[in-house]
Design a protein around this motif. Structure first.
Motif, PDB file in Angstrom:
ATOM      1  N   LEU A 132       0.835  -1.204   0.000  1.00 57.85           N
ATOM      2  CA  LEU A 132       0.000   0.000   0.000  1.00 57.85           C
ATOM      3  C   LEU A 132       0.871   1.257   0.000  1.00 57.85           C
ATOM      4  N   ARG A 133       1.979   1.202   0.750  1.00 55.46           N
ATOM      5  CA  ARG A 133       2.872   2.363   0.821  1.00 55.46           C
ATOM      6  C   ARG A 133       3.515   2.652  -0.514  1.00 55.46           C
ATOM      7  N   THR A 134       3.860   1.579  -1.245  1.00 49.54           N
ATOM      8  CA  THR A 134       4.589   1.739  -2.511  1.00 49.54           C
ATOM      9  C   THR A 134       3.689   1.634  -3.739  1.00 49.54           C
ATOM     10  N   ASP A 135       2.379   1.490  -3.496  1.00 50.51           N
ATOM     11  CA  ASP A 135       1.412   1.358  -4.583  1.00 50.51           C
ATOM     12  C   ASP A 135       1.793   0.212  -5.517  1.00 50.51           C
ATOM     13  N   THR A 136       2.068  -0.948  -4.919  1.00 51.18           N
ATOM     14  CA  THR A 136       2.426  -2.155  -5.674  1.00 51.18           C
ATOM     15  C   THR A 136       1.521  -3.300  -5.221  1.00 51.18           C
ATOM     16  N   THR A 137       1.774  -4.470  -5.751  1.00 53.72           N
ATOM     17  CA  THR A 137       1.098  -5.687  -5.295  1.00 53.72           C
ATOM     18  C   THR A 137       2.075  -6.846  -5.422  1.00 53.72           C
ATOM     19  N   HIS A 138       1.745  -7.977  -4.816  1.00 53.63           N
ATOM     20  CA  HIS A 138       2.608  -9.156  -4.852  1.00 53.63           C
ATOM     21  C   HIS A 138       2.625  -9.716  -6.273  1.00 53.63           C
ATOM     22  N   MET A 139       3.815  -9.904  -6.841  1.00 48.09           N
ATOM     23  CA  MET A 139       3.939 -10.348  -8.234  1.00 48.09           C
ATOM     24  C   MET A 139       5.121 -11.292  -8.395  1.00 48.09           C
ATOM     25  N   GLU A 140       5.071 -12.066  -9.469  1.00 51.46           N
ATOM     26  CA  GLU A 140       6.218 -12.821  -9.942  1.00 51.46           C
ATOM     27  C   GLU A 140       7.054 -11.923 -10.860  1.00 51.46           C
ATOM     28  N   ALA A 141       8.238 -12.389 -11.193  1.00 46.55           N
ATOM     29  CA  ALA A 141       9.127 -11.577 -12.032  1.00 46.55           C
ATOM     30  C   ALA A 141       8.646 -11.492 -13.473  1.00 46.55           C
ATOM     31  N   GLU A 142       7.974 -12.549 -13.945  1.00 38.63           N
ATOM     32  CA  GLU A 142       7.577 -12.609 -15.346  1.00 38.63           C
ATOM     33  C   GLU A 142       6.110 -12.999 -15.484  1.00 38.63           C
ATOM     34  N   GLU A 143       5.552 -12.686 -16.648  1.00 42.27           N
ATOM     35  CA  GLU A 143       4.239 -13.217 -17.003  1.00 42.27           C
ATOM     36  C   GLU A 143       4.357 -14.726 -17.232  1.00 42.27           C
ATOM     37  N   SER A 144       3.201 -15.387 -17.348  1.00 44.85           N
ATOM     38  CA  SER A 144       3.210 -16.812 -17.680  1.00 44.85           C
ATOM     39  C   SER A 144       1.975 -17.128 -18.509  1.00 44.85           C
ATOM     40  N   ARG A 145       1.910 -18.348 -19.004  1.00 46.89           N
ATOM     41  CA  ARG A 145       0.791 -18.766 -19.850  1.00 46.89           C
ATOM     42  C   ARG A 145       0.334 -20.166 -19.463  1.00 46.89           C
ATOM     43  N   ILE A 146      -0.938 -20.414 -19.715  1.00 48.18           N
ATOM     44  CA  ILE A 146      -1.513 -21.750 -19.524  1.00 48.18           C
ATOM     45  C   ILE A 146      -1.891 -22.290 -20.901  1.00 48.18           C
ATOM     46  N   PRO A 147      -1.327 -23.420 -21.326  1.00 48.40           N
ATOM     47  CA  PRO A 147      -1.677 -23.976 -22.636  1.00 48.40           C
ATOM     48  C   PRO A 147      -3.167 -24.317 -22.704  1.00 48.40           C
ATOM     49  N   MET A 148      -3.788 -24.026 -23.813  1.00 45.91           N
ATOM     50  CA  MET A 148      -5.214 -24.279 -23.976  1.00 45.91           C
ATOM     51  C   MET A 148      -5.541 -25.765 -23.855  1.00 45.91           C
ATOM     52  N   GLU A 149      -4.591 -26.624 -24.239  1.00 43.71           N
ATOM     53  CA  GLU A 149      -4.859 -28.059 -24.194  1.00 43.71           C
ATOM     54  C   GLU A 149      -5.098 -28.555 -22.780  1.00 43.71           C
ATOM     55  N   SER A 150      -4.666 -27.811 -21.787  1.00 48.72           N
ATOM     56  CA  SER A 150      -4.916 -28.202 -20.404  1.00 48.72           C
ATOM     57  C   SER A 150      -6.403 -28.322 -20.113  1.00 48.72           C
ATOM     58  N   TYR A 151      -7.235 -27.578 -20.854  1.00 47.25           N
ATOM     59  CA  TYR A 151      -8.679 -27.576 -20.632  1.00 47.25           C
ATOM     60  C   TYR A 151      -9.452 -28.421 -21.644  1.00 47.25           C
ATOM     61  N   LEU A 152      -8.786 -28.821 -22.739  1.00 47.50           N
ATOM     62  CA  LEU A 152      -9.516 -29.382 -23.879  1.00 47.50           C
ATOM     63  C   LEU A 152      -9.265 -30.857 -24.148  1.00 47.50           C
ATOM     64  N   ARG A 153      -8.207 -31.436 -23.597  1.00 44.86           N
ATOM     65  CA  ARG A 153      -7.844 -32.810 -23.954  1.00 44.86           C
ATOM     66  C   ARG A 153      -8.521 -33.817 -23.043  1.00 44.86           C
ATOM     67  N   ALA A 154      -9.224 -34.771 -23.645  1.00 44.06           N
ATOM     68  CA  ALA A 154      -9.921 -35.803 -22.868  1.00 44.06           C
ATOM     69  C   ALA A 154      -8.948 -36.693 -22.109  1.00 44.06           C
ATOM     70  N   ASP A 155      -7.778 -37.001 -22.703  1.00 45.23           N
ATOM     71  CA  ASP A 155      -6.818 -37.852 -22.010  1.00 45.23           C
ATOM     72  C   ASP A 155      -6.233 -37.140 -20.794  1.00 45.23           C
ATOM     73  N   ARG A 156      -6.097 -35.833 -20.884  1.00 42.85           N
ATOM     74  CA  ARG A 156      -5.643 -35.051 -19.724  1.00 42.85           C
ATOM     75  C   ARG A 156      -6.672 -35.149 -18.595  1.00 42.85           C
ATOM     76  N   LEU A 157      -7.949 -35.022 -18.920  1.00 42.28           N
ATOM     77  CA  LEU A 157      -8.998 -35.111 -17.903  1.00 42.28           C
ATOM     78  C   LEU A 157      -8.987 -36.476 -17.225  1.00 42.28           C
ATOM     79  N   GLU A 158      -8.821 -37.543 -17.989  1.00 46.93           N
ATOM     80  CA  GLU A 158      -8.795 -38.878 -17.397  1.00 46.93           C
ATOM     81  C   GLU A 158      -7.611 -39.039 -16.447  1.00 46.93           C
TER      82      GLU A 158
END
Length: 381
Positions: A17-43
């Motif tokens: 609050l003092r520094t007008d920041t928030t808790h963060m990691e150093a870099e952005e990241s991504r989640i592959p779309m296949e994590s949500y779409l593959r039936a074998d992953r779900l099983e």
């Protein structure tokens, strides 16, 4: 949560609050779309995350007396959980050892001393032992002497019942919960009672149902007229208690602690504390009650969403009931707003617009969740 930890967390928030920041990691990241779409992953998720790890199946108050029982099928395995004559919890596969009939159909019941198969009348006690076989002369093997219900592992910890469906997997509930054990124990959930359990079927992948809880970035827009007026915009702490996560979402009243003695500081009145207990439990600690949510996959785009509220004591008057109903209604209104966003994401997953989902540096709670999943599933980054 011990006082030293509370003070340390409040100090971290005050510095943001003092520094007008928030808790963060150093870099952005991504989640592959296949994590949500593959039936074998779900099983793989169903077997390795939901059947071979301890999962929360009930609160102690839902099985208060010997002979009390409930059924639980959401993991993909049919479980029968009950309290024995000695008061200990026990769990079995809800399957008769004769022809495989489902032994108990109802969701829950009280003070039952025996479970009788509705097909041929084989009878089991609350310890799972086979006590009666009609016309047993037809079975030279004498099954009543050697056959019982298939027992699965269960443990009662912190007022919660944790079961693991696959009996061929090592059960280590204490080791699994160790990173958050002291904090869970500090909330005294053993003496709480369940209030207004609810169950919803959501039109989204189960991981999306977890992710909508794990960041503060959306609160200002998705909850503008419901809970946003209580909270500070996009300020939160996300700490790995691997494989679990502790999230702290500060309220605007936390600013009032500035200049007050640290020995008087308490975190619960000034922040929501969310524990994500891997792989599927969300425990939201509020000032005077706790909301507990579990999610289970039904299909790639359907999720079983279960939630209940833990109160310090059962409401003893209409006024008390109205008070707690108001709290639950506020929580569920915010949840419905989150669900609306999650189901909107689900509708766009197969559109081809995105090859992956982009996470900001301050959306790292989602990153921690997916990294814990990938590690459990043996997925290489």
């Amino acid at each position: 949560m011990d006082h030293a930890t509370q003070v340390a967390l409040i100090r971290r928030i005050q510095e943001h609050l003092r520094t007008d920041t928030t808790h963060m990691e150093a870099e952005e990241s991504r989640i592959p779309m296949e994590s949500y779409l593959r039936a074998d992953r779900l099983e793989a998720e169903r077997e390795l995350l939901f059947q071979r790890r301890p999962l929360l199946v009930a609160h102690t108050s839902q099985l208060p007396e010997p002979g009390d029982y409930l059924t639980h099928d959401a993991s993909g395995l049919p479980l029968l959980v009950c309290r024995t004559a000695s008061g200990e919890p026990t769990a079995f596969l809800n399957v008769c050892r004769h022809r495989g009939t489902r032994l108990v159909e109802e969701e829950c019941g009280r003070r039952k001393h025996a479970f009788v198969c509705p097909y041929h009348g084989w009878t089991y006690d609350t310890e799972g032992s086979l006590r009666a076989v009609p016309h047993e002369t037809g079975f030279p093997s004498r099954p009543s002497e050697s056959v019982g219900l298939v027992r699965v592992s269960i443990a009662e910890r912190f007022g919660l019942l944790w079961a693991q469906g696959r009996k061929d997997s090592r059960f280590a509930a204490d080791t699994f919960l160790a990173p958050i054990a002291s904090e869970l124990a500090s909330h005294g959930l053993e003496t709480h009672v369940v209030f207004r359990p609810q169950r919803l079927e959501l039109k989204l992948n189960w991981k999306l149902a977890i992710e909508i809880f794990l960041e503060a970035y959306h609160v200002r827009h998705a909850h503008r007229t419901s809970i946003y007026p209580l909270f500070i915009d996009n300020v939160g702490l996300m700490d790995r208690l691997a494989p679990h996560i502790r999230c702290v979402f500060p309220k605007r009243t936390l600013r009032d602690l500035a200049g007050t003695p640290e020995e008087t500081w308490r975190l619960r009145p000034h922040a929501n504390i969310l524990y994500f207990i891997f792989p599927n439990t969300l425990m939201l600690v509020q000032p005077d009650h706790v909301n507990v949510t579990t999610v289970f996959p039904l299909d790639l785009d359907r999720t079983d969403f279960r939630t209940f509220t833990l109160l310090p004591e059962a409401p003893l008057s209409e006024k008390a009931t109205r008070h707690w109903d108001k709290n639950v209604d506020l929580f569920m209104a915010a949840v419905q707003e989150d669900i609306q966003m999650g189901e909107s994401i689900q509708r766009g997953l197969r559109s081809g617009a995105n090859a992956s989902l982009r996470l900001a540096r301050f959306e790292h709670g989602l990153r921690y969740f997916h990294e814990a999943m990938d590690q459990a599933l043996g997925v290489r980054g």
